[in-house]
Design an enzyme around this catalytic site. Sequence first.
Site, PDB file in Angstrom:
ATOM      1  N   GLU A 162      53.338  61.110  64.527  1.00 29.80           N
ATOM      2  CA  GLU A 162      53.221  62.354  63.787  1.00 29.80           C
ATOM      3  C   GLU A 162      53.205  63.524  64.471  1.00 29.80           C
ATOM      4  O   GLU A 162      53.683  64.499  64.135  1.00 29.80           O
ATOM      5  CB  GLU A 162      51.904  62.033  62.884  1.00 29.80           C
ATOM      6  N   SER A 182      26.999  16.791  25.779  1.00 35.43           N
ATOM      7  CA  SER A 182      25.916  15.907  26.266  1.00 35.43           C
ATOM      8  C   SER A 182      25.026  16.688  26.986  1.00 35.43           C
ATOM      9  O   SER A 182      23.965  16.319  27.207  1.00 35.43           O
ATOM     10  CB  SER A 182      26.169  14.714  26.714  1.00 35.43           C
TER      11      SER A 182
END
Length: 748
Positions: free
Chosen positions: A66, A446
């Site tokens: 950059e 159950s």
Amino acid sequence: MMAFAFAVVYANLPPIDALTDYRPKIPLRVFTADGVLIGEFGEERREFVAFRDVPQHLKDAVLAAEDDRFYEHPGVDYAGIARAALANVLTGRRRQGGSTITMQIARTFYLSSERTYVRKLYEIALALKIESNLSKERIFEIYLNQIFLGQRSYGFAAAAQTYFGKRLSELTIAEAAMLAGIAPAPSAYNPISSLRRAKARQQYVLGRMLALGKIDRATYEAALAQPIRTREHALAMVEGGRPRLHAEHAAELVRQLMFDVFREETYTRGLRVHTTLVSHEQQAAAQSLRQQVLEYDRRAGYRGPEAFIELPTDPQRREQVIEDAIAEAIDSASLLPAVVLEASPKRVLVALSGTETVEVTGEGLRFAARALEARAQPARRIVPGAVVRVSRNAKGTWEIVQLPQVEAAFVAADVDDGAVRAFVGGFDFNLNKFNHVTQAWRQPGSAFKPFIYAAALEKGFTPSTLINDAPIVIDPALTGGQLWEPRNFEGTFDGPMRLRQALARSKNLVSIRILQAIGPQYAQAYITRFGFEPERHPPYLTMALGAGSVTPWQLMAAYAVFASGGYRVQPYLITRVTDASGRTLMEVAPRKPFSEADRVLDARTAYVMDSLLRDVTRVGTAARAAVLKRGDLAGKTGTTNDSHDAWFAGYGGGLVGVSWVGFDQPRPLGERETGGGLALPIWIGYMATALKDRAERWLPMPDGVVTIGGEVYFAEFAPGQGVAAIGLEDGLAAEQQKKADTVRDQVF
């Protein structure tokens, strides 16, 4: 003229307080009790890292990519601007701007991204003002933490986690160069969107580092040759190469709870939420659930490809189409989306990305074998262009798999204080964000019977009470609507049996007779002791078989009452909340030992029920729990009518856990699928890890309980004093039969 314009611009620049008092938006982060990150929420995925903690090779890579003259220019690189202007004139396009790192910061904080000469003038002026107020080190630090790098990642620390699952300090030179190359076009240059373009940018950055003398030729060549983690690794691994910890449903629940308190600040204030989850137990629960769901789904057979695409003949266009198709597919750990390139009954070649292919042969094709036959239906046939799922099996070879349709949930907590140690709200958060632990109201089947049995114990029933397991016809008035002829799951009737044996074998007819004897209204009021809502359990005989509605979270808390010896246990998930500076905002006080104020169940009832529930795991429907080789395990399986839901709820070693399996839109799981076969293995998989270092735990026998002939009784309901037997007449009594015939006539 230009000098005058610049002076006007400079005089009208905004204050740069946002930089001099830089406070980045830091997302909400959620952690396990042992510090593992499980969730991050915010528009900007970010982790602030001080300049001194950024590795030098990453700094070198960013400067090479950059702004290699960053430490030499005053914020504006005039030579760079001149080069960019010349390039723009020669090409006729405004493609280069010559922006320095300082200028990029000015644009990020104060300006739009439009390409105009006026905006560039403001950018230059702001850069000069920034450089006059901040040190180079501070400017670079802000850039490293602020710059957008794709996939909602802001700053290099967040990007390192997103793309490589690493801390900054763990990045290789090759990975640092790839990250540094993303900034100019994050959507195009990141390795998830396009690995090909990302590698091209990486090569450019490494070349710049070599030219600037930051690396030597050998390092350059080695970095270029280093393999970059593929999509498979990104989904399966996190920092340090550890398996990724899946707790997304729990993290999302935390986010919702935090938003209720902090509203929009939740996502920017840097809140850190510490949960009760234990990472290795969470991992065991998630893996166990996932394995069981995949095994069940495999039994249902292969349903065919997820989609089909046209494969262009042009190589570059073909590569992009493949990457787009894979990017559109839902991510699911270890079940990787892939595009079929070649297909035959003996070999399938698939692409995992535009550039990476794998071959599936032999056993890896067995599951999808029918879809490779010429006679397969077009919608189910695997052909070039089909989007399928592949996975590595235990042997390390590739196989064709599919995303399951069934769902599951698991939650476990510490009995002593209610701290939730594992929380799995579904098979995969990416596929289904619905939280089945807290939001799924399902019939418990159950698994609800123990609460009816507990109520019966306080009505004079004992473990030795004989109850007839024989056919029964129930009046519609007692069921809430229609004539009912209930059956046992196995379709047989075994006649008179002891209550202990009936619970262990989950006999439906016995449970109904018990509820009929004690009264549904009494049972409905009784179950509120366990935290159940009476309106969700209508007072009909169907309640005996779990026809009401519960969530896994609620059922876990209810079973904790048995495990604790009769005390109400309140599960909780969050222990502490801090802000970005570490200041504690909320904290849960350590729970004090149980007191009689916490008691909701007679200690004698809890003790006898614990004894009954241990028989379920020893000789009953959950006997496969014996693989854990512990004597203190207790619990109950649950299978609803037509096998729409499969459950197991149980405890041992001071931990209580509940597992559930079912479809979101209820439909049968399969004719012979049960809680013991589907849900129990998930519970076992978790407990095998969680109980490893926990001693066996037994409830102390309370006063008022006696042991006679090896059986336990309430002192006042010893043999000859409690309920001895019910329903022992042969078949149906004549009077009952007459009543049943009358009911039949009314219905039919």
